[in-house]
Enzyme design. Structure first.
Site, PDB file in Angstrom:
ATOM      1  N   TYR A 140       0.825  -1.212   0.000  1.00 58.64           N
ATOM      2  CA  TYR A 140       0.000   0.000   0.000  1.00 58.64           C
ATOM      3  C   TYR A 140       0.865   1.269   0.000  1.00 58.64           C
ATOM      4  O   TYR A 140       0.436   2.310  -0.481  1.00 58.64           O
ATOM      5  CB  TYR A 140      -0.892   0.043   1.250  1.00 58.64           C
ATOM      6  N   LYS A 195       3.269 -15.229   2.704  1.00 60.61           N
ATOM      7  CA  LYS A 195       3.508 -16.002   1.482  1.00 60.61           C
ATOM      8  C   LYS A 195       5.018 -16.199   1.387  1.00 60.61           C
ATOM      9  O   LYS A 195       5.675 -15.821   0.403  1.00 60.61           O
ATOM     10  CB  LYS A 195       2.932 -15.223   0.285  1.00 60.61           C
ATOM     11  N   ASP A 227      -2.744 -18.184   0.628  1.00 61.57           N
ATOM     12  CA  ASP A 227      -3.707 -18.902  -0.220  1.00 61.57           C
ATOM     13  C   ASP A 227      -4.404 -19.992   0.591  1.00 61.57           C
ATOM     14  O   ASP A 227      -5.623 -20.176   0.517  1.00 61.57           O
ATOM     15  CB  ASP A 227      -3.036 -19.467  -1.482  1.00 61.57           C
ATOM     16  N   ASP A 251      -6.410  -7.040   4.140  1.00 62.15           N
ATOM     17  CA  ASP A 251      -7.524  -6.393   3.448  1.00 62.15           C
ATOM     18  C   ASP A 251      -8.421  -7.466   2.841  1.00 62.15           C
ATOM     19  O   ASP A 251      -9.646  -7.453   3.007  1.00 62.15           O
ATOM     20  CB  ASP A 251      -6.974  -5.468   2.355  1.00 62.15           C
ATOM     21  N   ASP A 255     -12.287  -9.138   4.391  1.00 64.25           N
ATOM     22  CA  ASP A 255     -13.538  -9.141   3.626  1.00 64.25           C
ATOM     23  C   ASP A 255     -14.101 -10.561   3.571  1.00 64.25           C
ATOM     24  O   ASP A 255     -15.306 -10.777   3.732  1.00 64.25           O
ATOM     25  CB  ASP A 255     -13.308  -8.647   2.182  1.00 64.25           C
TER      26      ASP A 255
HETATM   27  C1  IPM Z   1     -10.527  -1.287   3.832  1.00 67.18           C
HETATM   28  C2  IPM Z   1     -10.744  -0.707   2.463  1.00 67.18           C
HETATM   29  C3  IPM Z   1      -9.615   0.259   2.157  1.00 67.18           C
HETATM   30  C4  IPM Z   1      -8.330  -0.537   2.176  1.00 67.18           C
HETATM   31  C5  IPM Z   1      -9.770   1.055   0.839  1.00 67.18           C
HETATM   32  C6  IPM Z   1     -11.075   1.794   0.790  1.00 67.18           C
HETATM   33  C7  IPM Z   1      -8.612   1.987   0.621  1.00 67.18           C
HETATM   34  O1  IPM Z   1     -10.859  -1.716   1.514  1.00 67.18           O
HETATM   35  O2  IPM Z   1     -10.471  -0.513   4.807  1.00 67.18           O
HETATM   36  O3  IPM Z   1     -10.421  -2.502   3.938  1.00 67.18           O
HETATM   37  O4  IPM Z   1      -7.959  -1.141   1.145  1.00 67.18           O
HETATM   38  O5  IPM Z   1      -7.673  -0.559   3.210  1.00 67.18           O
HETATM   39 MG    MG Z   2     -10.938  -3.675   2.326  1.00 65.35          MG
END
Ligand code: IPM
Ligand code: MG
Length: 362
Positions: A140, A195, A227, A251, A255
């Site tokens: 990032y 990884k 993975d 990240d 999710d």
């Molecule tokens: C998160 C989001 C952010 C990230 C984006 C919106 C920059 O996906 O907070 O997980 O990638 O960190």
């Molecule tokens: Mg995210």
């Protein structure tokens, strides 16, 4: 003492869900919680107001506050802006400026929502994972990065895009300490995800995590390639207690983990610095497709307030009260669209916030 809470609603559904969280904060006054809020713009709203996704005034407010509550940033009409002016850049910059390197993303299944998970109830029942995502390093932020014209496959010049995955020893060490500390207060299991079979950056990560583990003999440390971790999370998620991982893997995995719990609309997060000052935000995005309709789930943001009480403001009793109130409204059958299942009571954003406040008072 009066706590100062900076409120940064952001874009899309951000303002709607933050309004409900502020409602809950207001209700805490009855329990002796003393605070003041000040709002500022971030993301696309920052760009619209001041030509900058993180206006100077917003950063200043956040820096001087005791804690920051954030909604979400981003929207399709900002996608054509130069990268530095895009909403996401405002979010990344505030994380970096406030040195919020430890991102705590719990994935907790409320029993009432087992049916809303896409996995079988027996696979997710009792799920309680804490993902500790490093938040201010990795690909990032690593340099160099960019898009340049270079000789390509056939020798002809063409554009190449590149980013750098980069972690220093001290960056890994400090987030590892946070993760071990959390594991000590939970079930004592920490899984470090990387990884290392392919990436030098991960090799160093793993080495440092092992070094730090020597200081935490009571924590059982394991290692997993990302993975495999992605696969194990949907195969047998209950094997995990605490996961520690880098920014990009965290990240993605957070999710994924969120869906185990029924909806990404349920998951809060805390982003902490060295002294536990923090910014609190739902892990979901700005959901432009449903913005303004009053149907977004405010619970992830309300649960972010719970984390704020716990981790930064040291108001454990209040944290428990809000948490219990959320459990109560779920037990009462209130559901926003994202967690709705047949036989429950479908409500909108504001009604969900009102129900939590009523449960708090009741
Ligand atoms: C998160 C989001 C952010 C990230 C984006 C919106 C920059 O996906 O907070 O997980 O990638 O960190
Ligand atoms: Mg995210």
């Amino acid at each position: 003492m009066t706590k100062r809470i900076a409120v940064l609603p952001g874009d899309g559904i951000g303002p709607e869900i933050v309004a409900e969280a502020v409602k809950v904060l207001e209700a805490l006054r009855d329990f002796g919680f003393n605070f003041e809020t000040e709002q500022a713009a971030i993301g696309g709203a920052g760009y619209d107001a001041a030509g900058d996704p993180l206006p100077e005034a917003s950063l200043k407010l956040a820096k001087h506050a005791d804690a920051v509550l954030l909604g979400a940033v981003g929207g399709p009409h900002y996608d054509k802006l130069p990268r530095d002016l895009r909403p996401e850049r405002g979010l990344l910059r505030i994380r970096k400026e406030l040195n919020l390197f430890a991102n705590l993303r719990p994935a907790l299944l409320y029993p009432e929502l087992a049916a809303a998970s896409s996995l079988k109830p027996e696979v997710v029942a009792g799920l309680d994972i804490m993902i500790v995502r490093e938040l201010t390093g990795d690909i990032y932020f690593g340099q160099p990065r960019g898009i340049e014209t270079r000789p390509g496959l056939n020798g002809q010049r063409e554009r190449v895009g590149f980013n750098t995955m980069l972690y220093s020893e001290s960056e890994v060490r400090r987030v590892a300490h946070v993760a071990f500390g959390i594991a000590m207060k939970r079930r004592g299991q920490l899984c470090s995800v990387e990884k290392a079979n392919v990436l030098e950056c991960s090799e160093l990560w793993k080495e440092i995590v092992i070094e730090v583990s020597k200081e935490y003999p009571d924590v059982a440390l394991s290692h997993m390639y990302v993975d495999n971790a992605a696969m194990q999370l949907v195969r047998a998620p209950k094997q995990f207690d605490v996961i520690v991982t880098g920014n990009i893997f965290g990240d993605i995995l957070s999710d994924e983990a969120s869906m185990l719990t029924g909806s990404i609309g349920m998951l809060p997060s805390a982003s902490l610095d060295e002294s536990n000052k923090g910014m609190y935000e739902p892990i979901h995005g700005s959901a432009p497709d449903i913005a303004g309709q009053g149907i977004a789930n405010p619970l992830a943001t309300i649960l972010s307030v719970v984390m704020m009480m716990r981790y930064t403001l040291n108001e454990t009793v209040l944290a428990d009260r809000i948490d219990t109130a959320v459990q109560k409204v779920l037990a009462q059958g209130y559901r926003t669209g994202d967690i709705y299942t047949e036989g429950t009571n479908r409500v909108g954003t504001a009604a969900m916030g009102d129900a939590v406040v009523a449960a708090l008072r009741g």
